[in-house]
Design an enzyme around this catalytic site. Sequence first.
Site, mmCIF file in Angstrom:
data_model
loop_
_atom_site.group_PDB
_atom_site.id
_atom_site.type_symbol
_atom_site.label_atom_id
_atom_site.label_comp_id
_atom_site.label_asym_id
_atom_site.label_seq_id
_atom_site.Cartn_x
_atom_site.Cartn_y
_atom_site.Cartn_z
ATOM 1 N N LEU A 223 0.832 -1.198 0.000
ATOM 2 C CA LEU A 223 0.000 0.000 0.000
ATOM 3 C C LEU A 223 0.871 1.255 0.000
ATOM 4 C CD1 LEU A 223 -3.035 -0.871 2.292
ATOM 5 C CD2 LEU A 223 -3.134 -0.012 -0.032
ATOM 6 N N GLY A 224 1.572 1.505 1.099
ATOM 7 C CA GLY A 224 2.388 2.719 1.176
ATOM 8 C C GLY A 224 3.781 2.572 0.629
ATOM 9 N N THR A 226 6.363 2.003 2.200
ATOM 10 C CA THR A 226 7.337 2.626 3.097
ATOM 11 C C THR A 226 8.268 1.605 3.733
ATOM 12 O OG1 THR A 226 5.740 2.503 4.908
ATOM 13 C CG2 THR A 226 5.819 4.548 3.638
ATOM 14 N N ASP A 324 6.838 1.126 16.475
ATOM 15 C CA ASP A 324 6.343 1.942 17.579
ATOM 16 C C ASP A 324 4.947 1.545 18.033
ATOM 17 O OD1 ASP A 324 8.271 3.891 18.429
ATOM 18 O OD2 ASP A 324 8.120 4.821 16.464
ATOM 19 N N VAL A 1035 35.280 33.943 2.824
ATOM 20 C CA VAL A 1035 35.706 35.185 2.171
ATOM 21 C C VAL A 1035 35.145 35.353 0.763
ATOM 22 C CG1 VAL A 1035 37.830 35.413 3.511
ATOM 23 C CG2 VAL A 1035 37.851 34.094 1.380
ATOM 24 N N GLU A 1215 31.036 30.616 8.205
ATOM 25 C CA GLU A 1215 31.486 29.481 9.018
ATOM 26 C C GLU A 1215 31.412 29.712 10.526
ATOM 27 O OE1 GLU A 1215 35.146 27.429 7.026
ATOM 28 O OE2 GLU A 1215 35.342 29.586 6.767
#
EC number: 1.2.3.1
Length: 1288
Positions: A223-224, A226, A324, A1035, A1215
């Site tokens: 589907l995704g 990912t 998760d 510079v 910098e």
Amino acid sequence: KQVGRVRLTGTKYACGRGGCGACTVMVSKRDPTSQEIRHFSVTTCLVPICSLYGAAVTTVEGVGSMKTRLHPVQERIAKSHGTQCGFCTPGMVMSMYTLLRNHPQPSEEQLLEALGGNLCRCTGYRPILASGKTFCLVSRGLRGHPQSKNDGDRRSKLFVKEEFQPLDPTQELIFPPELLRMTENPEKRTLTFHGERVTWISPGTFKDLLELKAKHPEAPLILGNTSLGPAMRSKGCLHPILLSPARISELNVVSKTNDGLTIGAGCSLAQVKDILAERVSELPEEKTQTYRALLKHLKSLASQQIRNMASLGGHIISRHSYSDLNPILAVGNATLNLTSEGTRRIPLSEHFLAGLASADLKPEEILESVYIPHSQKWEFVSAFRQAQCQQNALPDVNAGMRVLFKEGTDIIEDLSITYGGVGAATVSAHKSCQQLLGRQWDELMLDEACRRLLDEVSLPGWAPGGRVEFKRTLVVSFFFKFYLQVLQELKKLIKPFPVPVSALAFMGSWQHKLPPSSVDSHQPLQDPVGRPVMHLSGLKHATGEAEFCDDIPMVDKELCMALVTSTRAYAKIISIDLSEALEIPGVVDVITAKDIPGTNGTEDDKLLAVDEVLCVGQIIFAVVAETDVQAKRAIEKIKITYEELEPIIFTIKDAIKHNSFLCPEKKLEQGNIEEAFEKVDQIVEGEVHVGGQEHFYMETQRVLVIPKTEDKELDIYVSTQDPAHVQKTVSSTLNIPINRITCHVKRVGGGFGGKIGRPAVFGAIAAVGALKTGHPIRLVLDREDDMLITGGRHPLFGKYKVGFMNNGRIKALDIECFINGGCTLDDSELVTEFLILKLENAYKIRNLRFRGRACLTNLPSNTAFRGFGFPQGTLVTESCITAVAAKCGLPPEKVREKNMYRTVDKTIYKQAFNPESLIRCWNECLDASSFHNRRKQVEEFNKKNYWKKRGIAVIPMKFSVGFAATSYHQAAALVHIYTDGSVLVTHGGNELGQGIHTKMLQVASRELKIPMSHLHICETSTAMVPNTIATAASVGADINGKAVQNACQILLKRLEPIIKKNPEGTWEEWIEAAFEQRISLSATGYFRGYKAFMDWEKGEGDPFPYYVYGAACSEVEIDCLTGAHKKIRTDIVMDACCSLNPAIDIGQIEGAFIQGMGLYTTEELKYSPEGVLYSRGPDEYKIPTISDVPEEFNVSLLPSSQTPLTIYSSKGLGESGMFLGSSVFFAITDAVAAARKERDIAEDFTVKSPATPEWVRMACADRFTEMVYICPLPLEPPSHPTPWAIFK
């Protein structure tokens, strides 16, 4: 890439993994249930084109353009100075645009969420957020736009919000009518797309899907993309058949019952988040414990783009160890509803997550939906995660925890704990939980639970991912957090500990002050110098019309090149077999060292390897094919046989042991250091470790070489900071004169030093391919190859010995630094020299000895990087100051003040300077930040909080600008005035995002006294301005500005008689008259350069034209249990003298600061024990994201400062801000020191940068870290004698 092929080049390809957001577009679909049009942002590098059937795709070109009309999003991001190099800008625009299509007046939280998946390496994010906040309903963050003391002068503001065109949602593009008709009569037949190696099948009905799954049981559902997409790229996984259930409405059904919630497996994670949020708002809190825990993780899981694509079912079925959601679903007793010929339900249990056949899906089964039951009274569910950074990062460890008590008591009736990131799959602590049933929720239970968890959830020392002690500590720290949270819920049975809950940092306020001297009140309106002029390409960046190297249309007969690199760190090449590679259709040739007609690099640094390789990632040869896909397939078929050589050296420690160095020691000394050490009150010795840093420019290395038909001429279009170096290298490689080669640089998508030397290598190899084949050659590196091959900032190991008096006065300082140079010299000797020259920073110490060596190791050669040794070396000096303060019992800022330069003096290398501006920056920073009051507040906070601590630090800076050689400061410019009065300016600087072209036109505008609209810069070309110097060392604007000024003054001098004769005439009339009078309207400007030299034999010289001074104060808060930190506030005061363009200069300061903050906190390079770089993309290598910007971020430029040396008394600021990021690092160490002091642990500890959550957590030693060290690790099997990763 498909988008690029239809000439929609605004969408940028930067990482290929969905991790940077540069390729973000908006996808729109009609929801079959609600009939509403859904708009969502996606990263195109992960979206298979077959999956877009029935969808409308809007790229940045569809939002607005310079040719038609600008969209308010595009206008505001450009006019708010939210673009620098511009490579990330189209992605930023698309994320914001999609947000506004769904929420025309979003909240700030929604804005942060929308931009969380978009990386920027240039701006520091502040101006991007400022532009987005102009759309927000209530902008709590922005306290007011920066302006000068002349409040009535609208010209002095960075931008004027009132001038922006309003957002009118009624004027947006409509959803295509033909797609609307398709949704009204959806296609039911199965759609099949046949590719060269893969067949994509998209059934129209659930019945068809089940039949296809039964017929092709091994085919994955996608589907995704990912999860499958990145695996196919990085691991070479290939599935001949892919089944797409995107059109199956049954997989998107959501049903609510009295007991729980059933969510279709096809729902995206973004939809799941909305569904859960709605349910939480409807139900009493006791029933939504699991839903709240899931919502917490859904806010930080990946990015908005990934959540829009990834499906709930795909997330569950992938069973990633770092998932998760699975740990929470497991403890929440979720159930999976499966369908094949029949239906059945299985629990989302530890057995399912471990992939046991008895608890898994059968090959022909499909996950239709997920049932998540309500929680009940006396049941508590929590979720925890800790990652390298707050947003868009995979967790090191996460956990789901649930406890059910016997009603009315604190007796545990049921307990479930599941962890991610601590094994090959999600791990359940089932045994520990069972043994705790019937126990009271008290300290005795806590101690036993922690011991049991460490015993059951075990990790061997060689476990993939490393960080073993840290992960084991998090196992028990998370449980302790859960313990405290539940105590609070149990009617506050004991006084709660103040434990912070990890959350996304809220972006608070910013305040920027312009120097009153920026614009003189009498300065003519048309004079743009000192005004915040928008970046010349800002609007083109925002519309995607700014052309980068790889946006150049395909040239006739063009071929693609891919590089073959070594897989061994140090080995002899025994044999190479190219036969299978050459048989692949489309492969044209293989370019080896034998094909080089001229010189193959240098003796020690070959363009293409000969006989032996010195590191993993060294280029051996290149494959040329009709497409990049064919070239990469050919690489997979090449067989190289190696014979390992010894010794193989990776670390500085090993290099010192083997006396392996690239160049002689560099040394500076003053005073009598040995005698001084004998007369001090105390002596402290210490070590400092600073990790390397990847440039991570958004545009990877790329080059297009076009051979011409005569005289061996070549046109080279290249992304580089030094086109002359590319030109010279190609010349010597092909053995043809330099005058036959023209290098073109339109703009560069970020450089930071990484595009000084390396582009010449890629240009030369591509040029050999072009010469051999007679075809144009395009070489574009993938992010993985770019990071593997190119090297970055030098890691440093420093040792110091400091002698001081009890009042904090330092009398003697001896520092020895070693940097990891990699396998060839490159710029390592220069970096060592600059490091030693700059080590003293802002301090006057009478007796000094600085020594530096560059180590020779078997890693890719490290090279120039913003700051050029200063950010690493000066961290050693400042760490030394902090150590002295700790021993004297004084605040570090007092020791800094006591030892700072105060009067006109000479540096260790005998260069005189006046520190007045340094002292002013320091004092103004202390005042502006209310430092002393906040120091007291931090101390009060720390007294009241045990598990979280705050730290504050203020750091001074004396940064030397420029190269240490006069010849490197020369510059030239060519200015043409055409007969219509328009002016073409060409100079030797390269547009890297730092706004050099904008500043050059500001200079030309002032000198010629004409509006900037009359002026134009096309590109940097070696045919227009020869023998240029690299755009580096801060510079670029200084020296090229002088050259442009010189050219303009020459032209104006020629025009003087005509202007005097007709003073009331117009510019156009003067130019026409000059042409008629045969006056040359073209001039070459030249600047011979600042004088700079260094005599290393004598240890003295004037190596730098001038210094930039600054100071930064930062405050942070750390979570002692997880190592996480949040940045509360940063104040920066910088000496810019008279800024050419305050908006650009402030942007440079902010961008450098955030990049430096990344160096010192999150950016960590990890190598395998075999020398293979693990961190080769945004998934593993974490640069700061938008949520890492301090909650309050104040930048001001020091007013009334002058330097007669430079163009209009301006200073180069590219910098210097980098090192000021260390103020965050020292604020973190200040907080860590407070925690250690409270725990009666020695306050002095080895300083290690970056200060990752791992380092912070383990430094805040406590009972839980002690438990980890007491509980032994599982024994390492003989087959795994080495650690998972090494850090160079």
